[in-house]
Design a protein around this motif. Structure first.
Motif, PDB file in Angstrom:
ATOM      1  N   HIS A 168       0.829  -1.202   0.000  1.00 18.14           N
ATOM      2  CA  HIS A 168       0.000   0.000   0.000  1.00 18.14           C
ATOM      3  C   HIS A 168       0.871   1.262   0.000  1.00 18.14           C
ATOM      4  CE1 HIS A 168      -3.859  -2.065   0.588  1.00 18.14           C
ATOM      5  NE2 HIS A 168      -3.162  -2.915   1.314  1.00 18.14           N
ATOM      6  N   ASP A 169       1.953   1.223   0.759  1.00 18.55           N
ATOM      7  CA  ASP A 169       2.872   2.357   0.766  1.00 18.55           C
ATOM      8  C   ASP A 169       3.510   2.553  -0.602  1.00 18.55           C
ATOM      9  OD1 ASP A 169       2.357   2.769   3.459  1.00 18.55           O
ATOM     10  OD2 ASP A 169       4.147   1.713   4.148  1.00 18.55           O
ATOM     11  N   VAL A 170       3.879   1.460  -1.240  1.00 15.38           N
ATOM     12  CA  VAL A 170       4.497   1.553  -2.566  1.00 15.38           C
ATOM     13  C   VAL A 170       3.513   2.137  -3.569  1.00 15.38           C
ATOM     14  CG1 VAL A 170       5.588   0.266  -4.438  1.00 15.38           C
ATOM     15  CG2 VAL A 170       6.022  -0.395  -2.055  1.00 15.38           C
ATOM     16  N   TYR A 171       2.288   1.635  -3.536  1.00 13.49           N
ATOM     17  CA  TYR A 171       1.247   2.119  -4.445  1.00 13.49           C
ATOM     18  C   TYR A 171       1.016   3.621  -4.243  1.00 13.49           C
ATOM     19  CZ  TYR A 171      -3.435   2.569  -6.500  1.00 13.49           C
ATOM     20  OH  TYR A 171      -4.529   2.957  -7.241  1.00 13.49           O
ATOM     21  N   GLN A 172       0.891   4.034  -2.983  1.00 16.59           N
ATOM     22  CA  GLN A 172       0.647   5.448  -2.707  1.00 16.59           C
ATOM     23  C   GLN A 172       1.853   6.306  -3.104  1.00 16.59           C
ATOM     24  OE1 GLN A 172      -0.585   4.782   1.431  1.00 16.59           O
ATOM     25  NE2 GLN A 172      -2.564   5.702   0.914  1.00 16.59           N
ATOM     26  N   ALA A 173       3.050   5.760  -2.961  1.00 17.38           N
ATOM     27  CA  ALA A 173       4.248   6.489  -3.379  1.00 17.38           C
ATOM     28  C   ALA A 173       4.266   6.693  -4.887  1.00 17.38           C
ATOM     29  CB  ALA A 173       5.500   5.741  -2.928  1.00 17.38           C
ATOM     30  N   ILE A 174       3.821   5.706  -5.644  1.00 15.28           N
ATOM     31  CA  ILE A 174       3.754   5.850  -7.097  1.00 15.28           C
ATOM     32  C   ILE A 174       2.731   6.913  -7.468  1.00 15.28           C
ATOM     33  CG2 ILE A 174       3.111   4.675  -9.240  1.00 15.28           C
ATOM     34  CD1 ILE A 174       4.228   2.076  -7.924  1.00 15.28           C
ATOM     35  N   LEU A 175       1.566   6.882  -6.807  1.00 17.27           N
ATOM     36  CA  LEU A 175       0.560   7.917  -7.052  1.00 17.27           C
ATOM     37  C   LEU A 175       1.111   9.299  -6.716  1.00 17.27           C
ATOM     38  CD1 LEU A 175      -2.711   6.338  -5.571  1.00 17.27           C
ATOM     39  CD2 LEU A 175      -1.968   6.372  -7.959  1.00 17.27           C
ATOM     40  N   LEU A 176       1.807   9.394  -5.580  1.00  8.61           N
ATOM     41  CA  LEU A 176       2.359  10.679  -5.159  1.00  8.61           C
ATOM     42  C   LEU A 176       3.407  11.171  -6.142  1.00  8.61           C
ATOM     43  CD1 LEU A 176       2.692  12.990  -3.155  1.00  8.61           C
ATOM     44  CD2 LEU A 176       4.212  11.518  -1.800  1.00  8.61           C
ATOM     45  N   ALA A 177       4.266  10.281  -6.607  1.00  7.43           N
ATOM     46  CA  ALA A 177       5.294  10.679  -7.568  1.00  7.43           C
ATOM     47  C   ALA A 177       4.662  11.233  -8.842  1.00  7.43           C
ATOM     48  CB  ALA A 177       6.197   9.494  -7.889  1.00  7.43           C
ATOM     49  N   CYS A 178       3.611  10.576  -9.296  1.00  7.45           N
ATOM     50  CA  CYS A 178       2.917  11.058 -10.502  1.00  7.45           C
ATOM     51  C   CYS A 178       2.278  12.417 -10.262  1.00  7.45           C
ATOM     52  CB  CYS A 178       1.866  10.040 -10.940  1.00  7.45           C
ATOM     53  SG  CYS A 178       2.546   8.469 -11.540  1.00  7.45           S
ATOM     54  N   GLU A 179       1.631  12.562  -9.109  1.00  8.91           N
ATOM     55  CA  GLU A 179       1.010  13.847  -8.768  1.00  8.91           C
ATOM     56  C   GLU A 179       2.068  14.943  -8.669  1.00  8.91           C
ATOM     57  OE1 GLU A 179      -2.100  14.709  -8.490  1.00  8.91           O
ATOM     58  OE2 GLU A 179      -3.053  12.742  -8.626  1.00  8.91           O
ATOM     59  N   ALA A 180       3.202  14.623  -8.072  1.00  9.58           N
ATOM     60  CA  ALA A 180       4.260  15.605  -7.924  1.00  9.58           C
ATOM     61  C   ALA A 180       4.766  16.077  -9.291  1.00  9.58           C
ATOM     62  CB  ALA A 180       5.412  15.026  -7.103  1.00  9.58           C
ATOM     63  N   ARG A 181       4.937  15.142 -10.197  1.00 11.15           N
ATOM     64  CA  ARG A 181       5.438  15.498 -11.527  1.00 11.15           C
ATOM     65  C   ARG A 181       4.399  16.333 -12.295  1.00 11.15           C
ATOM     66  NH1 ARG A 181       9.222  13.307 -14.964  1.00 11.15           N
ATOM     67  NH2 ARG A 181      10.413  13.155 -13.014  1.00 11.15           N
ATOM     68  N   THR A 182       3.147  15.910 -12.281  1.00 11.29           N
ATOM     69  CA  THR A 182       2.133  16.614 -13.070  1.00 11.29           C
ATOM     70  C   THR A 182       1.744  17.951 -12.450  1.00 11.29           C
ATOM     71  OG1 THR A 182       0.357  15.385 -11.948  1.00 11.29           O
ATOM     72  CG2 THR A 182       1.203  14.466 -14.010  1.00 11.29           C
ATOM     73  N   GLY A 239       7.739  10.280  11.210  1.00 13.87           N
ATOM     74  CA  GLY A 239       8.615   9.395  10.457  1.00 13.87           C
ATOM     75  C   GLY A 239       8.047   8.010  10.254  1.00 13.87           C
ATOM     76  N   THR A 240       6.739   7.908  10.077  1.00 13.39           N
ATOM     77  CA  THR A 240       6.083   6.609   9.893  1.00 13.39           C
ATOM     78  C   THR A 240       5.653   6.474   8.439  1.00 13.39           C
ATOM     79  OG1 THR A 240       4.085   7.652  10.825  1.00 13.39           O
ATOM     80  CG2 THR A 240       5.434   6.327  12.305  1.00 13.39           C
ATOM     81  N   SER A 241       4.403   6.089   8.182  1.00 12.29           N
ATOM     82  CA  SER A 241       3.987   5.776   6.816  1.00 12.29           C
ATOM     83  C   SER A 241       4.069   6.983   5.887  1.00 12.29           C
ATOM     84  CB  SER A 241       2.582   5.180   6.813  1.00 12.29           C
ATOM     85  OG  SER A 241       1.661   6.049   7.438  1.00 12.29           O
ATOM     86  N   ALA A 242       3.772   8.175   6.395  1.00 14.09           N
ATOM     87  CA  ALA A 242       3.842   9.354   5.529  1.00 14.09           C
ATOM     88  C   ALA A 242       5.261   9.554   5.001  1.00 14.09           C
ATOM     89  CB  ALA A 242       3.377  10.596   6.299  1.00 14.09           C
ATOM     90  N   THR A 243       6.245   9.338   5.857  1.00 10.09           N
ATOM     91  CA  THR A 243       7.632   9.490   5.406  1.00 10.09           C
ATOM     92  C   THR A 243       8.058   8.320   4.536  1.00 10.09           C
ATOM     93  OG1 THR A 243       8.209  10.847   7.311  1.00 10.09           O
ATOM     94  CG2 THR A 243      10.022   9.760   6.185  1.00 10.09           C
ATOM     95  N   THR A 244       7.540   7.122   4.791  1.00 10.88           N
ATOM     96  CA  THR A 244       7.808   5.995   3.892  1.00 10.88           C
ATOM     97  C   THR A 244       7.381   6.339   2.476  1.00 10.88           C
ATOM     98  OG1 THR A 244       7.520   4.363   5.655  1.00 10.88           O
ATOM     99  CG2 THR A 244       7.287   3.579   3.391  1.00 10.88           C
ATOM    100  N   VAL A 245       6.168   6.862   2.348  1.00 12.01           N
ATOM    101  CA  VAL A 245       5.624   7.209   1.035  1.00 12.01           C
ATOM    102  C   VAL A 245       6.411   8.365   0.421  1.00 12.01           C
ATOM    103  CG1 VAL A 245       3.584   8.128  -0.146  1.00 12.01           C
ATOM    104  CG2 VAL A 245       3.333   6.292   1.551  1.00 12.01           C
ATOM    105  N   ALA A 246       6.741   9.367   1.222  1.00 13.89           N
ATOM    106  CA  ALA A 246       7.513  10.501   0.700  1.00 13.89           C
ATOM    107  C   ALA A 246       8.884  10.054   0.221  1.00 13.89           C
ATOM    108  CB  ALA A 246       7.645  11.574   1.772  1.00 13.89           C
ATOM    109  N   ARG A 247       9.514   9.170   0.970  1.00  9.07           N
ATOM    110  CA  ARG A 247      10.857   8.697   0.596  1.00  9.07           C
ATOM    111  C   ARG A 247      10.810   7.965  -0.744  1.00  9.07           C
ATOM    112  NH1 ARG A 247      13.231   3.557   1.526  1.00  9.07           N
ATOM    113  NH2 ARG A 247      15.493   3.612   1.253  1.00  9.07           N
ATOM    114  N   LEU A 248       9.856   7.058  -0.913  1.00 10.36           N
ATOM    115  CA  LEU A 248       9.764   6.309  -2.161  1.00 10.36           C
ATOM    116  C   LEU A 248       9.405   7.229  -3.320  1.00 10.36           C
ATOM    117  CD1 LEU A 248       7.873   3.133  -0.887  1.00 10.36           C
ATOM    118  CD2 LEU A 248      10.312   3.330  -1.409  1.00 10.36           C
ATOM    119  N   ALA A 249       8.435   8.109  -3.103  1.00 12.39           N
ATOM    120  CA  ALA A 249       8.033   9.040  -4.167  1.00 12.39           C
ATOM    121  C   ALA A 249       9.181   9.956  -4.551  1.00 12.39           C
ATOM    122  CB  ALA A 249       6.833   9.857  -3.700  1.00 12.39           C
ATOM    123  N   SER A 250       9.961  10.368  -3.576  1.00 14.14           N
ATOM    124  CA  SER A 250      11.140  11.190  -3.837  1.00 14.14           C
ATOM    125  C   SER A 250      12.085  10.480  -4.796  1.00 14.14           C
ATOM    126  CB  SER A 250      11.844  11.487  -2.510  1.00 14.14           C
ATOM    127  OG  SER A 250      13.154  11.954  -2.705  1.00 14.14           O
TER     128      SER A 250
END
Length: 409
Positions: free
Chosen positions: A102-116, A127-138
């Motif tokens: 779920h974190d990976v999926y949300q990170a992919i969505l976030l990365a796409c949103e960040a780019r567009t 430093g929990t799930s929100a940072t997990t997602v931010a780190r992967l999306a980064s």
């Protein structure tokens, strides 16, 4: 064209909005007051029944990165769509090995949103799930991320040291809210914590006007979630001691939480219904009025059996700004703002007797109330002005180089 016209920051939060996280909202509002463009990305929808009024002042749009249904076809289709935006996504997925799907999926969505959406920087709170997602999306979007570490995300028994170390190491910078936290992270994580710096949470002091506590009703106020780490069971014991000594007072505990039934049962077992009341959650405007109508605010914080603990409770800062003298304990960063017999009274954790004595002093000594409150306000003005502290945070955002995003190890 100013830098704010082109620089856009994505705030990544586990849930938004949250009743208890006014410090996040205040921070976002302080950024927006300078013209910084903010967009909010939340991993979960809100679950609170009550919300603080200041949330309505936030202009930033909110995007929920929901991940309820992750059947193979859904995840695969999302990966295919994202790879059209990020051709190297497939090779970059190695960084997600071992992470929750779920974190990976949300990170992919976030990365796409960040780019567009033209997001130049990601900042997460906790430093929990929100940072997990931010780190992967980064990593996927090749933009830097930072995060603010608070307390539960550092000290709770559920914290996985290897995971937190990765986040500390890979962030462009890390903020934490007290010197206590900063020292702990440096001692525990060594070089991985080299980019951590302390920035206190802050208040918009225009919203918290000082009033002298010289003439206040004999009222004790406490504000917080009804959970173990707030120490409200010791406050109720202290009230029983005060009543036994013949003092007339009232104590109101504001908040909701899992311990409500246990605390109410304690009140009834001690026959304190006429002295102590659990009055439920309240909007911030009303909390300001309640706190400023009291002779003393009690924050008898403790380290929980699960190692959970407060950082520096926001309500403690608010009370000190408003002119209400405080009694608290030495948990984590509290002594950095509440200095015994200077800006408040400090008592040991789990000590209802000492708490009762401190409350008694402030209920009966108006001169002491004024002295402590006056000095407390000065400390808040010096160290906890949200506009000053948010400005420091913005310098960190803008200084973060894209190269700070680390490769897979």
């Amino acid at each position: 064209m100013s830098l704010n016209d082109t620089f856009k920051v994505g705030y990544v939060l586990k849930r938004y909005p949250r009743y208890s996280e006014t410090f996040v909202v205040s921070e976002i509002l302080a950024h927006e007051a300078t013209g910084l463009a903010i967009e909010i990305f939340a991993l979960r929808p809100p679950v609170d029944a009550y919300f603080q009024n200041i949330i309505s002042e936030v202009r930033a749009p909110v995007k929920y990165l929901l991940s309820y249904d992750l059947r193979g076809s859904t995840l695969w289709a999302t990966l295919e769509q994202a790879s059209a935006i990020f051709p190297e996504l497939w090779s970059k997925l190695a960084i997600a090995r071992g992470e929750d799907v779920h974190d990976v999926y949300q990170a992919i969505l976030l990365a796409c949103e960040a780019r567009t959406r033209g997001i130049a920087h990601l900042h997460a709170h906790f430093g929990t799930s929100a940072t997990t997602v931010a780190r992967l999306a980064s990593h996927f979007a090749e933009i830097p991320y930072t995060f603010t570490a608070h307390a539960k995300d550092i000290f709770h028994e559920s914290v996985q040291p290897d995971d937190l170390e990765r986040k500390l190491r890979d962030a462009a910078a890390v903020v934490t809210i007290s010197d206590y936290n900063l020292n702990y992270l440096n001692e525990t994580y060594g070089q991985a914590a080299a980019k951590v710096q302390r920035i206190y949470n802050g208040l918009d002091l225009n919203q918290f006007t000082y009033a002298s506590p010289q003439n206040r009703p004999l009222r004790i106020i406490a504000v917080g979630r009804l959970i173990e780490k707030k120490g409200f069971t010791y406050l109720i014991e202290a009230c029983d001691l005060l009543r036994t000594r013949g003092y007339e007072f009232e104590c109101h505990i504001v908040g909701a939480g899992d311990a409500k039934e246990d605390l109410q049962a304690q009140i009834e077992a001690l026959n304190l219904q006429s002295d102590v009341a659990l009055i439920g959650p309240r909007p911030q405007r009303e909390i300001i009025e309640i706190v400023q109508s009291a002779a003393v605010l009690a924050a008898p914080c403790v380290v929980g059996t699960d190692s959970n603990r407060d950082g520096i409770p926001t309500v403690l800062l608010e009370a000190m700004a408003l002119g209400t003298p405080c009694v608290s304990t030495d948990v984590t960063g509290i002594p950095e703002v509440l200095r015994h017999q200077e800006t408040g009274l400090m008592v040991p954790q789990h000590d209802a007797i000492a708490l009762a004595k401190a409350l008694e002093k402030l209920l009966t000594d108006a001169q002491l109330r004024v002295k402590l409150a006056t000095q407390a306000r000065k400390v808040i003005e010096t160290n906890f002005d949200i506009h000053c502290n948010a400005a420091h945070l913005r310098t960190i955002f803008r200084a973060a180089p894209v190269e700070a995003v680390q490769e897979v190890r």
